[in-house]
Write a protein that holds these residues in place. Structure first.
Motif: not given
Length: 181
Positions: A133-142
């Motif tokens: 449900s989330h892009s790699d970019g969003e996961l790197w933000d976390i």
């Protein structure tokens, strides 16, 4: 012949444990030390091996990335992993193994190992995979937020919450607020 007998006995023992219900699957049962060691060692080795396929971006300390990571963490992760100044939710208290307190840091995990866990989850721990449900970019933000989290105080989180209010009625904030009453 000895090896064949050992394999048959091991398989029989495994089947006996599986089909007799000897192994307690309840979350309120603590694993014996030897089993906990086996599970933790297996988990850590698996994460270390598979995370080598990733490279962390250079901008994990970018304040905007950390802020985006905060918003995602609050909405997706805070139900199980506490924020500074908050108490565990009823959901988190019922998990076994207990979710790690990420306010104290990720322990010995590298940025790529943290990313791998956020992306793929960990079986039988309650930790979901967020990549569907989330892009790699969003996961790197976390990951960027998690890297900054140990240095944050409750006041810092309050500032972020005021700057980035949760969508009205979002599950994590509502459940977290309800758990404190």
């Amino acid at each position: 012949v000895t090896l064949a007998i050992a394999v048959v006995l091991a398989a029989s023992a495994a089947l006996a444990v599986m089909y007799t219900g000897l192994f307690n699957v309840a979350t309120n049962w603590e694993d014996p030390a030897w089993l906990r060691w086996v599970l933790v060692t297996t988990r850590e080795s698996s994460i270390e091996r598979r995370s080598q396929a990733f490279q962390a971006p250079d901008n994990l300390s970018d304040p905007q990335r950390i802020e985006r990571g905060f918003a995602a963490y609050r909405d997706m992760c805070a139900l199980c992993h506490i924020l500074p100044g908050k108490e565990s939710t009823p959901l988190a208290r019922g998990l076994n193994p207990s979710p790690p307190d990420l306010t104290k840091g990720g322990g010995h995990m590298s940025d790529t190992e943290t990313f791998w866990v956020v992306k793929n989850g960990i079986r039988m721990t309650g930790m979901p995979a967020w990549h569907p449900s989330h892009s790699d970019g969003e996961l790197w933000d976390i990951v960027a937020f998690l890297k900054a989290l140990p240095a944050m105080r409750a006041e810092d989180i309050g500032v972020l919450q005021r700057r980035f209010p949760s969508p009205a009625g979002s599950g994590a904030e509502t459940a977290h607020a309800d758990s404190l009453h």
